[in-house]
Write a protein that holds these residues in place. Structure first.
Motif, short mmCIF file in Angstrom:
data_model
loop_
_atom_site.label_atom_id
_atom_site.label_comp_id
_atom_site.label_asym_id
_atom_site.label_seq_id
_atom_site.Cartn_x
_atom_site.Cartn_y
_atom_site.Cartn_z
N SER A 59 -4.41 7.28 -5.42
CA SER A 59 -5.22 6.07 -5.31
C SER A 59 -5.95 5.80 -6.62
CB SER A 59 -6.22 6.19 -4.16
OG SER A 59 -6.98 7.38 -4.26
N THR A 87 -6.24 4.56 4.81
CA THR A 87 -5.35 3.57 4.21
C THR A 87 -6.02 2.21 4.19
OG1 THR A 87 -3.50 4.82 5.14
CG2 THR A 87 -3.01 2.65 4.21
N SER A 88 -6.67 1.85 5.28
CA SER A 88 -7.38 0.57 5.33
C SER A 88 -8.51 0.53 4.31
CB SER A 88 -7.95 0.34 6.74
OG SER A 88 -6.91 0.31 7.69
N ASP A 117 -2.71 5.25 10.66
CA ASP A 117 -3.77 5.53 9.70
C ASP A 117 -4.74 6.56 10.28
OD1 ASP A 117 -5.05 5.25 7.30
OD2 ASP A 117 -6.08 3.39 7.80
N VAL A 137 1.21 3.93 -2.99
CA VAL A 137 0.39 5.13 -3.11
C VAL A 137 1.02 6.25 -2.28
CG1 VAL A 137 -1.95 6.03 -2.89
CG2 VAL A 137 -1.59 3.59 -3.28
N THR A 167 1.12 3.28 6.89
CA THR A 167 2.00 2.22 6.41
C THR A 167 3.36 2.37 7.06
OG1 THR A 167 2.77 1.10 4.41
CG2 THR A 167 2.81 3.51 4.39
N ALA A 192 -2.41 7.39 1.58
CA ALA A 192 -2.21 6.16 2.35
C ALA A 192 -1.13 6.39 3.40
CB ALA A 192 -1.84 5.01 1.42
N VAL A 231 0.82 -1.21 0.00
CA VAL A 231 0.00 0.00 0.00
C VAL A 231 0.85 1.26 0.00
CG1 VAL A 231 -0.29 0.32 2.50
CG2 VAL A 231 -2.19 0.86 0.94
N ASP A 232 2.15 1.14 0.33
CA ASP A 232 2.99 2.34 0.27
C ASP A 232 3.35 2.74 -1.15
OD1 ASP A 232 5.41 1.06 -0.59
OD2 ASP A 232 6.17 0.86 1.44
N VAL A 288 -0.45 -2.41 5.47
CA VAL A 288 -1.33 -1.47 6.16
C VAL A 288 -0.97 -1.47 7.64
CG1 VAL A 288 -3.69 -0.96 6.85
CG2 VAL A 288 -3.21 -1.72 4.52
N LEU A 310 -8.58 2.21 1.45
CA LEU A 310 -7.97 2.06 0.14
C LEU A 310 -7.51 0.62 -0.07
CD1 LEU A 310 -6.84 3.06 -2.53
CD2 LEU A 310 -4.81 3.88 -1.29
N ALA A 311 -6.91 0.01 0.94
CA ALA A 311 -6.47 -1.38 0.81
C ALA A 311 -7.65 -2.30 0.53
CB ALA A 311 -5.73 -1.82 2.06
#
Length: 316
Positions: A257, A290-291, A285, A239, A247, A244, A236-237, A280, A293-294
């Motif tokens: 994103s 971030t969660s 966060d 992004v 992370t 995000a 996820v990093d 994540v 988006l994941a």
């Protein structure tokens, strides 16, 4: 077993599974099994990814599984369940790696593919060991701010900067059919990318991705990976931390994103055999963005798997 009906049960109610999928700890005959990997024993800077799977599942209650203007919903096309988490020791990376590999190999013995929710990126090595044992050396689409082809450091053989170096050395992947997208930031040495490039890995830096755009980058991926079995790994990093922040090793200057999701829409034109969404770290966060988006990335990957395996019934 069916998904929880959102017209009956509010999306914030009941035990959270990914996208409210049925919970089945011993699945058989499924297209994709979602599995959590709550572990951060390979993290080099900001810990907390052990809490990632729980946070991603919580935010995934927002996602219905039927995309706008996409035709059939994902779960009208493929059969998926959430198998819960792999019970991983937080104290020994070698035991954790072996435990993850055994569990993922067992899933592939009875099901077609898995989507692993991390957890730090070191466990992608366990996933690739399991996938390669079934499919042989696989092509890889790897989205990340970091190449993760570093050597061991601090006495840690399996830290989160090593999985793709091990995978190349163990011949789990075809480096000539490996594309790493979003690479940027600072490295401990000027030659940090020499290992990957020296083995034929196609590195698309964040600046190059920005210049190409998601569509041209997607065409590049399709031309290189072609019809090979493909493992898709998303740290996820990749992004930008504006989108995000939660992370372990954030790196400014990354794609948005929207751009990452647009790129992933090309996965359905490939032959995906496994996925992960890693790194994540909920303690960092803000507002769960971030969660969320994941979970959206995971949902996109499931839909693209459905596209790839039922192309005649879906649109891009």
């Amino acid at each position: 077993m069916d998904r929880i009906d959102t017209t009956v049960s509010p999306r914030y109610a009941q035990i959270p599974t990914f996208m409210r999928l049925p919970h089945d700890p011993a699945p058989h005959g499924k297209d994709v099994v979602v599995i959590g990997a709550p572990y951060d024993g390979g993290t080099s800077y900001r810990p907390g990814a052990r809490f990632g799977p729980r946070a991603v599942r919580g935010e995934s209650g927002l996602i219905h599984g039927v995309g706008i203007d996409r035709g059939p919903g994902t779960f009208d096309l493929i059969d998926c369940v959430d198998a819960g988490d792999i019970d991983l020791t937080p104290f020994n990376m070698h035991i954790a790696m072996a435990t993850a590999q055994e569990r993922l190999s067992g899933l592939l013995a009875d099901n077609a593919a898995f989507l692993m929710l991390g957890g730090d990126h070191s466990l992608t090595l366990a996933a690739l060991r399991a996938v390669a044992a079934r499919h042989g050396p696989v092509a890889v689409l790897h989205l990340d701010a970091h190449s993760d082809t570093n050597p061991a450091v601090y006495g840690g053989e399996y830290h989160h900067g090593t999985p793709f170096r091990h995978a190349i050395e163990e011949k789990l992947v075809d480096p000539l059919r490996t594309v790493q997208i979003g690479i940027r930031g600072h490295n401990p040495r000027p030659d940090s990318l020499d290992y990957a490039r020296g083995h034929g890995v196609r590195i698309v830096t964040s600046d190059e991705f920005c210049a190409l755009g998601p569509e041209d980058a997607g065409r590049l991926v399709r031309s290189l990976l072609d019809d090979a079995p493909v493992y898709v790994s998303v740290d996820v990093d990749v992004v930008d931390p504006a989108f995000a922040p939660g992370t372990g090793t954030p790196a400014p200057g990354g794609p948005t994103s929207r751009e990452v999701l647009a790129l992933l829409r090309h996965v359905g034109a490939l032959q995906p055999v496994g996925f992960d969404v890693m790194e994540v770290s909920p303690p960092y966060d803000h507002g769960g963005i971030t969660s969320l988006l994941a979970s959206e990335i995971g949902a996109e990957l499931l839909f693209q798997y459905a596209r790839a395996h039922t192309r005649e019934r879906t649109s891009p």
